[in-house]
Design a protein around this motif. Structure first.
Motif, PDB file in Angstrom:
ATOM      1  N   GLY A 118       5.339 -10.826  38.294  1.00 38.42           N
ATOM      2  CA  GLY A 118       4.350 -11.818  38.673  1.00 38.42           C
ATOM      3  C   GLY A 118       3.866 -12.747  37.587  1.00 38.42           C
ATOM      4  O   GLY A 118       3.846 -13.965  37.765  1.00 38.42           O
ATOM      5  N   GLN A 119       3.483 -12.210  36.422  1.00 42.33           N
ATOM      6  CA  GLN A 119       2.941 -13.037  35.348  1.00 42.33           C
ATOM      7  C   GLN A 119       4.017 -13.518  34.374  1.00 42.33           C
ATOM      8  O   GLN A 119       3.706 -14.200  33.396  1.00 42.33           O
ATOM      9  N   GLY A 120       5.254 -13.175  34.632  1.00 37.08           N
ATOM     10  CA  GLY A 120       6.358 -13.695  33.839  1.00 37.08           C
ATOM     11  C   GLY A 120       6.299 -13.311  32.372  1.00 37.08           C
ATOM     12  O   GLY A 120       5.749 -12.273  32.003  1.00 37.08           O
ATOM     13  N   VAL A 121       6.864 -14.179  31.537  1.00 40.24           N
ATOM     14  CA  VAL A 121       6.964 -13.868  30.111  1.00 40.24           C
ATOM     15  C   VAL A 121       5.608 -13.852  29.430  1.00 40.24           C
ATOM     16  O   VAL A 121       5.461 -13.265  28.352  1.00 40.24           O
ATOM     17  N   LYS A 122       4.592 -14.459  30.028  1.00 34.13           N
ATOM     18  CA  LYS A 122       3.271 -14.460  29.394  1.00 34.13           C
ATOM     19  C   LYS A 122       2.712 -13.043  29.302  1.00 34.13           C
ATOM     20  O   LYS A 122       2.036 -12.698  28.326  1.00 34.13           O
ATOM     21  N   ALA A 123       2.988 -12.227  30.302  1.00 33.34           N
ATOM     22  CA  ALA A 123       2.565 -10.831  30.235  1.00 33.34           C
ATOM     23  C   ALA A 123       3.310 -10.097  29.127  1.00 33.34           C
ATOM     24  O   ALA A 123       2.748  -9.227  28.453  1.00 33.34           O
ATOM     25  N   LEU A 124       4.576 -10.454  28.917  1.00 39.13           N
ATOM     26  CA  LEU A 124       5.352  -9.822  27.846  1.00 39.13           C
ATOM     27  C   LEU A 124       4.834 -10.259  26.478  1.00 39.13           C
ATOM     28  O   LEU A 124       4.774  -9.458  25.539  1.00 39.13           O
ATOM     29  N   ILE A 125       4.462 -11.528  26.363  1.00 38.03           N
ATOM     30  CA  ILE A 125       3.899 -12.027  25.099  1.00 38.03           C
ATOM     31  C   ILE A 125       2.591 -11.306  24.789  1.00 38.03           C
ATOM     32  O   ILE A 125       2.355 -10.885  23.649  1.00 38.03           O
ATOM     33  N   ALA A 126       1.728 -11.164  25.801  1.00 31.31           N
ATOM     34  CA  ALA A 126       0.465 -10.457  25.599  1.00 31.31           C
ATOM     35  C   ALA A 126       0.707  -9.000  25.225  1.00 31.31           C
ATOM     36  O   ALA A 126       0.020  -8.445  24.365  1.00 31.31           O
ATOM     37  N   GLU A 127       1.692  -8.378  25.862  1.00 27.95           N
ATOM     38  CA  GLU A 127       2.047  -6.994  25.548  1.00 27.95           C
ATOM     39  C   GLU A 127       2.511  -6.862  24.098  1.00 27.95           C
ATOM     40  O   GLU A 127       2.116  -5.940  23.376  1.00 27.95           O
ATOM     41  N   LEU A 128       3.334  -7.792  23.687  1.00 24.95           N
ATOM     42  CA  LEU A 128       3.877  -7.774  22.329  1.00 24.95           C
ATOM     43  C   LEU A 128       2.782  -7.987  21.291  1.00 24.95           C
ATOM     44  O   LEU A 128       2.646  -7.194  20.339  1.00 24.95           O
TER      45      LEU A 128
END
Length: 265
Positions: A46-56
């Motif tokens: 749902g939130q795309g790569v932005k969720a991955l960036i926040a996770e990282l």
């Protein structure tokens, strides 16, 4: 405290094990070519790569500050997985996530943190609350703590809801200076009586150079899609500037957290 430039390994998915049907992102337990198990966070969710960036960013800042976070890795997902999955919802997710994703080492046997069962000491509680105020992490509530107990230690997981300003980048410089009002719902706020100590300790660790080293980990391909910036470098620098500004004004979110805590106790 010795510091070395963070390096994330890159592994490849070899086996899709099972979906984790919690929340809307549908992460999955997978096996990689290093023979370890991981919780895979999909770029096609749902939130795309932005969720991955926040996770990282959130996970690596937590690690830098000495908090326990499972190893974070980049994970390649081959197109073959989308063709063989019988579940249509998961098949669509796999197809939308071909390429580079993010994963955390799977803590086998870990149990979900329960504030009614496990007491967290004031120092650790204050450190975690401070971190989540810095990151604007709205997802550490009694309903969903995003913490695990593994080998009798507290581990932090799932920072994908952090840095929510980046979903629009609207007025982001000013947002960096705002209090984190959602801290009133933080599961560890009642125990966080040492926020001033946490602030002093973490401000001494988290400087501009270390922030830059963490945001430099963000892959260019995650920054070149739906972006208000002209280049990946400019986009990356905006993340660093947000965090540096927020750190320089940490007394704002510390006072908000202390005020919210007084209202609770």
């Amino acid at each position: 405290m010795n510091y070395s430039q963070p390096i994330l390994r890159t592994v490849n998915v070899t086996r899709y094990v099972t979906p984790l049907r919690e929340g809307g992102s549908l992460p999955a337990i997978v096996e990689a070519d290093d023979e370890f198990m991981y919780v895979l966070k999909f770029r096609g969710a749902g939130q795309g790569v932005k969720a991955l960036i926040a996770e990282l960013i959130g996970g690596e800042i937590a690690r830098l500050l000495g908090l326990r976070v499972p190893e974070i890795v980049f994970m390649n997902l081959d197109s073959a997985f989308g063709r063989t999955e019988p579940d249509e919802e998961i098949q669509d997710l796999l197809r939308a996530s071909e390429g580079l994703n993010l994963a955390l080492h799977y803590l086998s046997g870990a149990i979900t943190f329960d504030a009614l069962v496990t007491t967290v000491d004031a120092t650790l509680a204050s450190q975690i609350v401070w971190l989540d105020c810095l990151l604007n992490n709205v997802d550490r509530t009694p309903r969903n703590t995003n913490m695990l107990i593994w080998h009798k230690e507290l581990w932090l997981i799932d920072h994908g809801a952090s840095l929510y300003f980046h979903h629009s980048w609207h007025n982001w410089v000013e947002q960096a200076k705002r209090p984190f009002v959602q801290v009133k719902d933080h599961v560890l706020l009642p125990q966080a009586s040492e926020l001033d100590k946490a602030d002093a300790a973490f401000r001494a660790i988290l400087n501009a150079e270390r922030i830059s080293s963490i945001v430099s980990l963000i892959p260019d391909e995650w920054l070149l899609g739906d972006s208000p910036f002209e280049s990946a470098s400019e986009h990356r620098q905006a993340y660093a500037q947000f965090l540096e500004t927020r750190l320089a004004n940490s007394e704002i979110f510390v006072k908000e957290a202390q005020h919210a805590r007084k209202a609770l106790i």
